[in-house]
Design a protein around this motif. Structure first.
Motif: not given
Length: 271
Positions: A26-30, A35-36, A41-42
């Motif tokens: 959903a966040s568009g990261v791999g 995830v921001p 980023p976490m």
């Protein structure tokens, strides 16, 4: 790894379910760790909190290099210049924890947490590690009282373990304080392997303890005593005073909750 500095080594487990993880997708990261949250980023939020704690020494990140590295110049720089050590993750959380712990001297205490602990703060780290070091135990878990967590965040759904003396939520904070504490990682793997076989878990934990739990008669102290006997390592708990310590980002609704908590915190800081 440098010799024991008198501080905790900090291990951050950053494994996930791959690109199909719903939060990452959903966040568009791999990778979920990237995830921001509030624009950061976490995994970097967690590393920031650890870096700002005076009780933490070396930081170790355990994850999948093909998904986690190469996507954040800041994270790549931390690893490249040695400010954060890298350990490739294994096929399960317990095996990853064992691999990372193997890079820490046996006589150095280690904090294990996760990359999705997006609300982690230096005071949380200091409180947990300080109380764990004073506990006299080999391995310690951070817990938060369920009534406190639900009162603070009634809109969130948290996993609650209910015992005879009250309910609690896990906080993804674990301290491995002595060489004997490594036994806990071995036991964790045994339970992990048996998770799809309830009868095997009953045999491992003991029928009497399971029956006490099912009947609502098992206390936290009794549970810790049983785990201590099974692991051959004294297990303890540290109660966390902040409800935020029990919130991680495992689902999309968790991400929304964390964003709303940080937004409220930012508003309170405004003059």
């Amino acid at each position: 790894m440098s010799c024991f500095s008198g501080k905790f080594a900090a291990i951050v487990l950053a494994g996930d379910r791959g690109p199909d993880d719903p939060v990452a997708s959903a966040s568009g990261v791999g990778c979920k760790a990237l995830v921001p949250v509030a624009g950061r980023p976490m995994v970097l939020r967690v590393l920031d909190a650890l870096d700002a704690s005076p009780i933490i020494g070396p930081r170790i990140l355990c994850g999948c290099s093909s998904r986690l590295l190469g996507s954040s110049a800041e994270l790549d720089g931390l690893v490249a210049d040695g400010r954060v050590s890298w350990v490739e993750n294994e096929s399960s959380p317990s095996l990853s924890a064992r691999a990372a712990l193997a890079s820490v001297p046996a006589d150095q205490p280690a904090l294990v947490t996760t990359a999705d602990h997006a609300l982690l703060t230096p005071p949380m780290v200091d409180h947990f590690c300080g109380r764990a070091a004073e506990s006299g135990c080999d391995v310690v878990a951070g817990l938060a009282r369920a009534d406190m967590v639900m009162a603070a965040f009634p809109e969130g759904r948290r996993t609650i373990t209910r015992l005879a003396d009250g309910g609690y939520c896990g906080c993804n904070l674990f301290a491995f304080l002595t060489p004997r504490a490594r036994n806990a990682a071995i036991f964790w793997r045994r339970v992990e392997e048996q998770r799809k076989h309830p009868l095997k878990i009953v045999r491992t934990l003991g029928l009497l303890s399971v029956l006490r739990y099912l009947c609502g008669r098992l206390t936290l102290e009794q549970g810790l005593d049983r785990f201590s006997a099974l692991m051959d390592a004294r297990a303890g708990a540290v109660w966390m005073p902040d409800a935020e310590a029990a919130v991680d980002v495992d689902k999309l609704e968790d991400l929304r909750l964390v964003e709303s908590i940080l937004a409220r915190q930012a508003q309170r800081k405004q003059p």
